[in-house]
Design an enzyme around this catalytic site. Structure first.
Site, PDB file in Angstrom:
ATOM      1  N   TYR A   1      -0.930  13.550   6.255  1.00  0.00           N
ATOM      2  CA  TYR A   1      -0.570  12.530   7.242  1.00  0.00           C
ATOM      3  C   TYR A   1       0.925  12.598   7.516  1.00  0.00           C
ATOM      4  O   TYR A   1       1.725  12.794   6.601  1.00  0.00           O
ATOM      5  CB  TYR A   1      -0.881  11.118   6.699  1.00  0.00           C
ATOM      6  CG  TYR A   1      -2.336  10.675   6.798  1.00  0.00           C
ATOM      7  CD1 TYR A   1      -3.305  11.458   7.402  1.00  0.00           C
ATOM      8  CD2 TYR A   1      -2.714   9.440   6.277  1.00  0.00           C
ATOM      9  CE1 TYR A   1      -4.622  11.017   7.476  1.00  0.00           C
ATOM     10  CE2 TYR A   1      -4.024   8.994   6.347  1.00  0.00           C
ATOM     11  CZ  TYR A   1      -4.977   9.794   6.943  1.00  0.00           C
ATOM     12  OH  TYR A   1      -6.272   9.360   7.020  1.00  0.00           O
TER      13      TYR A   1
ATOM     14  N   ARG B   1       1.723   6.989  -6.715  1.00  0.00           N
ATOM     15  CA  ARG B   1       0.619   7.930  -6.950  1.00  0.00           C
ATOM     16  C   ARG B   1       1.060   9.354  -6.638  1.00  0.00           C
ATOM     17  O   ARG B   1       0.808  10.280  -7.407  1.00  0.00           O
ATOM     18  CB  ARG B   1      -0.578   7.530  -6.080  1.00  0.00           C
ATOM     19  CG  ARG B   1      -1.740   8.508  -6.177  1.00  0.00           C
ATOM     20  CD  ARG B   1      -2.962   8.025  -5.427  1.00  0.00           C
ATOM     21  NE  ARG B   1      -2.719   7.780  -4.001  1.00  0.00           N
ATOM     22  CZ  ARG B   1      -3.638   7.378  -3.139  1.00  0.00           C
ATOM     23  NH1 ARG B   1      -4.878   7.151  -3.556  1.00  0.00           N
ATOM     24  NH2 ARG B   1      -3.348   7.170  -1.867  1.00  0.00           N
TER      25      ARG B   1
ATOM     26  N   TYR C   1       0.833  -1.209   0.000  1.00  0.00           N
ATOM     27  CA  TYR C   1       0.000   0.000   0.000  1.00  0.00           C
ATOM     28  C   TYR C   1       0.872   1.265   0.000  1.00  0.00           C
ATOM     29  O   TYR C   1       0.623   2.211  -0.744  1.00  0.00           O
ATOM     30  CB  TYR C   1      -0.947   0.010   1.216  1.00  0.00           C
ATOM     31  CG  TYR C   1      -1.647   1.337   1.384  1.00  0.00           C
ATOM     32  CD1 TYR C   1      -2.517   1.813   0.406  1.00  0.00           C
ATOM     33  CD2 TYR C   1      -1.409   2.132   2.506  1.00  0.00           C
ATOM     34  CE1 TYR C   1      -3.139   3.043   0.548  1.00  0.00           C
ATOM     35  CE2 TYR C   1      -2.043   3.362   2.651  1.00  0.00           C
ATOM     36  CZ  TYR C   1      -2.906   3.810   1.672  1.00  0.00           C
ATOM     37  OH  TYR C   1      -3.518   5.028   1.809  1.00  0.00           O
TER      38      TYR C   1
ATOM     39  N   GLU D   1     -14.049  -0.649   6.696  1.00  0.00           N
ATOM     40  CA  GLU D   1     -14.034   0.604   5.926  1.00  0.00           C
ATOM     41  C   GLU D   1     -15.344   0.670   5.142  1.00  0.00           C
ATOM     42  O   GLU D   1     -15.822  -0.344   4.646  1.00  0.00           O
ATOM     43  CB  GLU D   1     -12.830   0.617   4.993  1.00  0.00           C
ATOM     44  CG  GLU D   1     -12.706   1.910   4.208  1.00  0.00           C
ATOM     45  CD  GLU D   1     -11.367   2.046   3.466  1.00  0.00           C
ATOM     46  OE1 GLU D   1     -10.305   1.860   4.098  1.00  0.00           O
ATOM     47  OE2 GLU D   1     -11.418   2.324   2.271  1.00  0.00           O
TER      48      GLU D   1
ATOM     49  N   ARG E   1     -11.935  13.254   1.261  1.00  0.00           N
ATOM     50  CA  ARG E   1     -12.850  12.388   2.012  1.00  0.00           C
ATOM     51  C   ARG E   1     -14.170  12.183   1.292  1.00  0.00           C
ATOM     52  O   ARG E   1     -14.845  11.175   1.498  1.00  0.00           O
ATOM     53  CB  ARG E   1     -13.109  12.990   3.391  1.00  0.00           C
ATOM     54  CG  ARG E   1     -11.838  13.262   4.182  1.00  0.00           C
ATOM     55  CD  ARG E   1     -11.132  11.992   4.584  1.00  0.00           C
ATOM     56  NE  ARG E   1      -9.851  12.263   5.234  1.00  0.00           N
ATOM     57  CZ  ARG E   1      -9.071  11.321   5.730  1.00  0.00           C
ATOM     58  NH1 ARG E   1      -9.409  10.048   5.631  1.00  0.00           N
ATOM     59  NH2 ARG E   1      -7.933  11.641   6.294  1.00  0.00           N
TER      60      ARG E   1
HETATM   61  O1  LIG Z   1      -6.479   6.774  -1.390  1.00  0.00           O
HETATM   62  C1  LIG Z   1      -6.077   6.194  -0.375  1.00  0.00           C
HETATM   63  O2  LIG Z   1      -4.874   6.022  -0.176  1.00  0.00           O
HETATM   64  C2  LIG Z   1      -7.041   5.634   0.580  1.00  0.00           C
HETATM   65  C3  LIG Z   1      -6.634   5.465   1.828  1.00  0.00           C
HETATM   66  C4  LIG Z   1      -7.474   4.921   2.750  1.00  0.00           C
HETATM   67  C5  LIG Z   1      -8.705   4.493   2.428  1.00  0.00           C
HETATM   68  C6  LIG Z   1      -9.107   4.637   1.150  1.00  0.00           C
HETATM   69  O3  LIG Z   1     -10.297   4.131   0.826  1.00  0.00           O
HETATM   70  C7  LIG Z   1      -8.291   5.239   0.230  1.00  0.00           C
HETATM   71  C1  LIG Z   2      -9.322   4.834   5.601  1.00  0.00           C
HETATM   72  C2  LIG Z   2      -7.994   5.343   5.788  1.00  0.00           C
HETATM   73  O1  LIG Z   2      -7.089   4.612   5.946  1.00  0.00           O
HETATM   74  C3  LIG Z   2      -7.775   6.754   5.777  1.00  0.00           C
HETATM   75  O2  LIG Z   2      -8.749   7.492   5.850  1.00  0.00           O
HETATM   76  O3  LIG Z   2      -6.616   7.162   5.734  1.00  0.00           O
END
Ligand SMILES: O=C(O)c1cccc(O)c1
Ligand SMILES: CC(=O)C(=O)O
Length: 332
Positions: A200, A148, A141, A326, A213
């Site tokens: 983050y 990306r 991930y 999720e 979001r």
């Molecule tokens: O685009 C993301 O990296 C992402 C991260 C967390 C949850 C999700 O549905 C998407």
């Molecule tokens: C769902 C998740 O990992 C985020 O919101 O970063």
């Protein structure tokens, strides 16, 4: 000469058990199968992924109510009506994904610019072995996030990504689906109690995730209601996972996050003059990591979601190891 203004076609979609999916003309679809199906290669703009055997299988179809034009560019298939384009693609299984993801996102934006649909509305990324590691020892991930982010940085789009889902599926490689618009102006929305993912801190990986979001699409004509597309949402407050080990509390917190996100007070911050409650959710896809947690998550969701909301429960991995559930969906 008189010119007539053509109404903007409405993007519509529905979800059905995968065996019941009809074959109405469609922009594209996302199919979640609970077992490998040797016959199901990906048909054009129909992405098929394998989820865990203990949840449901389902097909979500996206239609536009008018003829679509199909094509392919750099291995990315697309189907376009006047206003919307639906694209799908795949990165094959490999030792690492950052470079391939970088190229894929570059190609997507080249395609969207050439076709004239520059505004992304919704993105899905389904990653095999999402919490496994690459040949360089990086979590898959996180490696995806690096690729990306590099592509978006180059394009000056680090903060411009729409509602997104990233979920772990069976098999290797990455499957992608995206929807973009030609003229409507989607509004990307953040959650007041979560920090934007692109901010983050580094402990979640060398490059932050890039997504919003939610994405709000205004109504096609005056007086109608818009649609709020809700990203994969989890039990995160600030940037931290809350309720580690407690799937019920994670499910409740996730729905609270969605409620805050799409409610009128939050949307007003973006100049949007309407809002949505959980009662306006038309559909959710609920991804549950562990089979044994599915009934508990179902119980929480059926208590908090309206009976009119179509919910499917899929067994799948979530991007952070401590996230057990999720939820993504749309409100209208
Ligand atoms: O685009 C993301 O990296 C992402 C991260 C967390 C949850 C999700 O549905 C998407
Ligand atoms: C769902 C998740 O990992 C985020 O919101 O970063």
């Amino acid at each position: 000469m008189t010119s007539s203004v053509q109404p903007i076609p409405v993007l519509s979609s529905r979800i059905l058990p995968s065996s019941a999916a009809g074959d109405a003309p469609r922009l594209g679809s996302l199919t979640y199968l609970t077992a490998p199906d040797p016959r199901s290669g990906d048909a054009p703009t129909e992405l098929t992924v394998e989820v865990g055997p203990h949840g449901e299988s389902a097909t979500e179809t996206w239609t536009a109510g008018e003829p679509v034009l199909r094509g392919e560019y750099a291995g990315i298939r697309y189907a376009a009506c006047r206003e919307f384009v639906f694209c799908t693609g795949r990165i094959e299984e490999g030792g690492a994904y950052a470079d391939a993801t970088h190229r894929f996102y570059e190609d997507v934006f080249t395609l969207l610019a050439r076709l004239g649909y520059p505004r992304l509305v919704r993105v899905w990324n389904y990653i095999g072995d999402i919490n496994g590691v690459t040949s360089q020892g990086q979590e898959i991930y996180r490696d995806f996030c690096v690729g990306r982010s590099h592509a978006l940085e180059q394009l000056g789009m680090l903060h411009g990504m729409p509602a997104t889902t990233v979920i772990g599926v069976r098999g290797g490689g990455i499957g992608f689906a995206m929807i973009a618009a030609r003229t409507v102006e989607p509004v990307n929305v953040e959650n007041p109690r979560q920090i934007p993912a692109y901010r983050y801190p580094p402990r979640y990986g060398p490059r932050s995730p890039n997504f919003s979001r939610a994405t709000y699409v205004p109504p096609p004509g005056a007086g109608g209601r818009g649609t709020a597309y809700v990203s994969g949402t989890a039990s995160i407050i600030g940037h931290e996972t809350v309720h580690v080990g407690d799937v019920r509390a994670q499910a409740r917190t996730t729905l609270e996050n969605i409620e805050l996100l799409i409610g009128a007070p939050n949307l007003a911050r973006y100049g949007i003059g309407e809002g949505f409650g959980l009662e306006d959710l038309r559909r959710v896809k609920v991804y549950v990591r562990h089979a044994e947690d599915i009934p508990a998550v179902q119980a929480v969701c059926s208590r908090l979601l309206p009976p009119s909301c179509a919910a499917v429960y899929l067994q799948a991995d979530v991007c952070r190891r401590d996230l057990l559930v999720e939820i993504e969906g749309l409100a209208a």
